[in-house]
Write an enzyme that holds these catalytic residues in place. Structure first.
Site, short mmCIF file in Angstrom:
data_model
loop_
_atom_site.label_atom_id
_atom_site.label_comp_id
_atom_site.label_asym_id
_atom_site.label_seq_id
_atom_site.Cartn_x
_atom_site.Cartn_y
_atom_site.Cartn_z
N ARG A 102 0.87 -1.19 0.00
CA ARG A 102 0.00 0.00 0.00
C ARG A 102 0.90 1.23 0.00
O ARG A 102 1.70 1.43 0.92
CB ARG A 102 -0.92 0.03 1.22
CG ARG A 102 -1.60 1.39 1.37
CD ARG A 102 -2.70 1.42 2.38
NE ARG A 102 -3.88 0.72 1.89
CZ ARG A 102 -5.09 0.87 2.40
NH1 ARG A 102 -5.31 1.70 3.41
NH2 ARG A 102 -6.12 0.21 1.91
N HIS A 129 -7.64 0.98 -6.43
CA HIS A 129 -7.87 0.15 -5.25
C HIS A 129 -8.62 -1.11 -5.69
O HIS A 129 -9.78 -1.32 -5.35
CB HIS A 129 -8.67 0.94 -4.22
CG HIS A 129 -8.62 0.38 -2.83
ND1 HIS A 129 -7.85 -0.71 -2.46
CD2 HIS A 129 -9.25 0.78 -1.68
CE1 HIS A 129 -8.02 -0.97 -1.19
NE2 HIS A 129 -8.85 -0.08 -0.69
N CYS A 259 -16.35 2.38 0.61
CA CYS A 259 -15.26 1.45 0.95
C CYS A 259 -14.81 1.57 2.39
O CYS A 259 -14.18 0.66 2.91
CB CYS A 259 -14.10 1.66 -0.01
SG CYS A 259 -13.29 3.27 0.16
N ARG A 287 -14.25 -8.01 2.09
CA ARG A 287 -12.80 -7.83 1.87
C ARG A 287 -12.08 -9.13 2.23
O ARG A 287 -11.16 -9.56 1.54
CB ARG A 287 -12.24 -6.68 2.72
CG ARG A 287 -12.70 -5.28 2.35
CD ARG A 287 -12.29 -4.85 0.96
NE ARG A 287 -10.86 -4.93 0.71
CZ ARG A 287 -9.96 -4.00 1.01
NH1 ARG A 287 -10.34 -2.89 1.61
NH2 ARG A 287 -8.68 -4.16 0.71
N1 NVA Z 1 -9.82 6.96 -1.52
C1 NVA Z 1 -9.41 6.58 -0.18
C2 NVA Z 1 -9.70 5.14 0.05
C3 NVA Z 1 -9.34 4.65 1.42
C4 NVA Z 1 -9.57 3.18 1.58
C5 NVA Z 1 -7.95 6.90 0.01
O1 NVA Z 1 -7.16 6.64 -0.90
O2 NVA Z 1 -7.58 7.42 1.07
N1 CP Z 2 -11.30 0.32 2.44
C1 CP Z 2 -10.04 0.20 2.87
O1 CP Z 2 -9.12 -0.11 2.10
O2 CP Z 2 -9.86 0.42 4.19
P1 CP Z 2 -8.47 0.54 4.95
O3 CP Z 2 -7.82 1.83 4.54
O4 CP Z 2 -8.86 0.53 6.39
O5 CP Z 2 -7.61 -0.63 4.57
#
Ligand code: NVA
Ligand code: CP
Length: 308
Positions: A102, A129, A259, A287
C-alpha cells in the site's frame, strides 16, 4: 517460467480471470475454517499508508488459509532509510510467496512487481484500489444478482476507487455514471482505456442526473491519502454528498456502498450510511473473502484440486 500473477489493476486482468477470482471468493464465504489451501505460504504486507480493513482482512485471510503474514510499515523497514523498492522486492522475494504493497505512488507498486520474483498485490495506491472493488462487486452480486447491465453511480471525487470502478465497468459490462466536479474527474487515461473496450461510462457534473434509476450509489472520502487542498476539495465536493434526496433518485432497490473509512456529514449523511439501503458492513466483511480469492489466484492455488 510462467508469468507471475500480479494483482495490480483490474484493467490488467481479463474478464474470465476476474470472474474466476470472484467465484473463488464467493466459495470461500461458505467454507468452514481453517481451509489450509495456502499451508506454509507467507505474505509480506508493506504499508506506507495507514490501513484497518486491508491490513486485517489480508492477515486473517492468509491465516485462515493456513499461511502466515509478515507486516512491515515503512517506518519500521529500510524503505524509510532509502532502500529502493526494487532492492526490497528482490530481498523479500527470497523469503515470501507474495507481496502486498500500500503506497500513494502507483509507480512504486509497478516497480515492486517489475523486480519481484513473486506475485505483487496492489493494496491501494493513489491511482487505484482493485482489492476493494472486488469485494464491492461480490457484495453487489450477493444482494442483487449479476452486475452486468446494471447502473452504478459514483458520486464525489474521481479518485482511486473511481478508477477501479472504471476498470470493473469495462471488464464486467455494467453502466457506470460518474458525477464529480470537472477538476476532480477520473484520469483520462483510464476513461480512454475503458472507452476503447466499448465500456458504457458517462462522466457528468450533475449528481442528480447520474443517480436517476441507478442500482447502486457509491462514494468515498473527499480527501484521500496523499491529497492536499483539503478545504478546497470540501467546497468542490459538497454538492456530491450522498443524502436521502440523492438516494431517492435511484431505484427503490438501490444499494449504497462506501469502501470506508467514512466521514458522516461529509461525503455521506448518517441517515444513508446507517440506513436500510447501506451495505457497507457487508462490503467490509467481503474484503476477507475477496482477499482469499485474490491470494489463491496469485499463488496458483486456485485449481479444482485445490478446493475451488
Ligand atoms: N480513496 C481513499 C480510500 C481509502 C480506503 C484513500 O485513498 O484514502
Ligand atoms: N477500504 C479500505 O481499504 O480500508 P483501509 O484503509 O482501512 O484498509
Amino acid at each position: 517460467m510462467a508469468r507471475l500473477r500480479h494483482f495490480l489493476d483490474l484493467s490488467d486482468i481479463e474478464t474470465a480471470t476476474l470472474r474466476h477470482v470472484l467465484a473463488l471468493a464467493v466459495a470461500r464465504k461458505g467454507k468452514a475454517r481453517p481451509e489450509p489451501l495456502l499451508a506454509g505460504k507467507t505474505l509480506a504486507m508493506i504499508f506506507e499508508e495507514p490501513s484497518t480493513r486491508t491490513r486485517v482482512s489480508f492477515e486473517v485471510a492468509i491465516t485462515q488459509l493456513g499461511g502466515h503474514a509478515v507486516v512491515l510499515d515503512s517506518a519500521g523497514s529500510q524503505l524509510s532509510r532509502g532502500e529502493t523498492v526494487a532492492d526490497t522486492a528482490r530481498t523479500l522475494s527470497r523469503y515470501v510467496d507474495a507481496i502486498m504493497l500500500r503506497t500513494v505512488d502507483h509507480e512504486r507498486t509497478r516497480e515492486m512487481a517489475q523486480n519481484a520474483g513473486v506475485p505483487v498485490i496492489n493494496g491501494l495506491s493513489h491511482r487505484s484500489h482493485p482489492c476493494q472493488v472486488m469485494a464491492d462487486l461480490m457484495t453487489f452480486e450477493e444482494h442483487r444478482g449479476a452486475i452486468a447491465g446494471k447502473i452504478v453511480t459514483w458520486t464525489g471525487d474521481g479518485n482511486n476507487m473511481a478508477n477501479s470502478w472504471i476498470h470493473a465497468a469495462a471488464r464486467l459490462g455494467f453502466t457506470l455514471r460518474i458525477a464529480c466536479p470537472p477538476e476532480l474527474s477520473p484520469r483520462a487515461e483510464d476513461l480512454n482505456w475503458a472507452a476503447g473496450l466499448g465500456a458504457d461510462i458517462v462522466v457528468t457534473a450533475d449528481p442528480q442526473a447520474a443517480a436517476a434509476g441507478a442500482d447502486l450509489i457509491a462514494t468515498d472520502t473527499w480527501v484521500s491519502m496523499g491529497d492536499d487542498q483539503t478545504e478546497r476539495r470540501h467546497n468542490l465536493l459538497a454538492p456530491y454528498r450522498v443524502d436521502s434526496h440523492l438516494m431517492a433518485r435511484a431505484k427503490p432497490t438501490a444499494l449504497f456502498m462506501h469502501c470506508l473509512p467514512a466521514h458522516r456529514g461529509e461525503e455521506v449523511t448518517a441517515e444513508v450510511m446507517d440506513g436500510p439501503q447501506s451495505v457497507v458492513w457487508d462490503e467490509a466483511e467481503n474484503r476477507l473473502h475477496a482477499q482469499k480469492g485474490i491470494l489463491l489466484w496469485c499463488l496458483g492455488a486456485d485449481s479444482p484440486g485445490h478446493g475451488s
